[in-house]
Write an enzyme that holds these catalytic residues in place. Structure first.
Site, PDB file in Angstrom:
ATOM      1  N   SER A 134       0.846  -1.183   0.000  1.00 28.54           N
ATOM      2  CA  SER A 134       0.000   0.000   0.000  1.00 28.54           C
ATOM      3  C   SER A 134       0.883   1.235   0.000  1.00 28.54           C
ATOM      4  O   SER A 134       2.067   1.178   0.361  1.00 28.54           O
ATOM      5  CB  SER A 134      -0.891   0.006   1.253  1.00 28.54           C
ATOM      6  N   TYR A 147      -2.556  -0.102  10.382  1.00 31.70           N
ATOM      7  CA  TYR A 147      -2.529  -0.504   8.974  1.00 31.70           C
ATOM      8  C   TYR A 147      -1.218  -0.064   8.328  1.00 31.70           C
ATOM      9  O   TYR A 147      -0.561  -0.836   7.623  1.00 31.70           O
ATOM     10  CB  TYR A 147      -3.723   0.102   8.238  1.00 31.70           C
TER      11      TYR A 147
END
Length: 234
Positions: A134, A147
């Site tokens: 990501s 995250y």
């Protein structure tokens, strides 16, 4: 890629289903992993593949999946670690259960998948690992602390594996997209409307690009994707 054996985690999700569709179109022999059997069956849509539902955080499930794959197809050529979960929450409100759930899914599970599959990937003439990270692997985002930490961990793992195994014939790649318009991003980034965003199919095309490059002399270690409405090189 025809007849290459590919294990795909998180195959029932938005990005996972798009990757599966792209791999099916190339004639790959697919192993679909995910929590929801009905979603996996929907992705398979009657096509020949292995559907192996389970919890990616369960080490025994991972061992059984790799074992079933090898006994069915004779080996493993490609591992795509796509499964992941996100959260949008203030740092001080995050519980340890939430922390463990995200880190176990996004960082520990790919570690276990790689460790279990590597003996077979080394035997393949095209052994390849693709980890879906990501943009948060490079930039921390407010309300996404755990995250971000999990994706930083995945990127670090990928870099180390790439250096350790490239001389043994296994390539390790990372795709780091910005916000992809899926159900998960609607949870982690409720401020995004979907306009001008990355689509799951864009990530799938990037996966195919990396796999197609396996037969040439050039290597892309990581590909970062951002939505078209975002300023370049940010």
């Amino acid at each position: 890629m025809k007849d290459k054996v590919c294990i795909l985690t998180g195959a029932g999700g938005g990005i996972g289903s798009a990757i599966a569709e792209a791999l099916f179109s190339c004639g790959c022999r697919l192993v679909l992993m995910g929590r929801n059997e009905e979603k996996l069956k929907k992705v398979a849509n009657g096509r020949a593949c292995l559907i192996l539902p389970g919890d990616i955080c369960d080490e025994e499930y991972i061992r059984e999946t790799v074992g079933t794959t090898v006994s069915t197809f004779g080996g493993i050529d490609v591992l795509i670690n796509n499964a992941g979960i996100a959260q949008s929450k203030a740092f001080e409100e995050i519980s340890m259960d939430e922390y463990d759930r995200i880190m176990n899914t996004n960082a520990r599970a790919p570690f276990l998948m790689c460790r279990t599959a590597l003996p077979y990937l080394k035997k393949s003439a095209q052994g390849t690992i693709i980890n879906i990270a990501s943009v948060t692997a490079h930039h921390g985002y407010a309300l996404q602390s755990v995250y971000s930490a999990s994706k930083h961990a995945l990127l670090g793992l990928s870099k180390a594996l790439a250096k350790e195994y490239y001389q043994k014939g296994v390539r390790v790649h990372v795709i780091s997209p910005g916000a992809v318009f899926t159900d998960m991003v609607r949870i982690s980034r409720p401020d995004l409307t979907g306009e001008g965003m990355i689509l799951p199919e864009d990530v799938a095309r990037t996966v195919l690009y990396l796999l197609e490059m396996r037969d040439c002399g050039a290597v892309a270690d990581e590909i970062q994707l951002h939505r078209e409405t975002k300023e370049p090189f940010m």
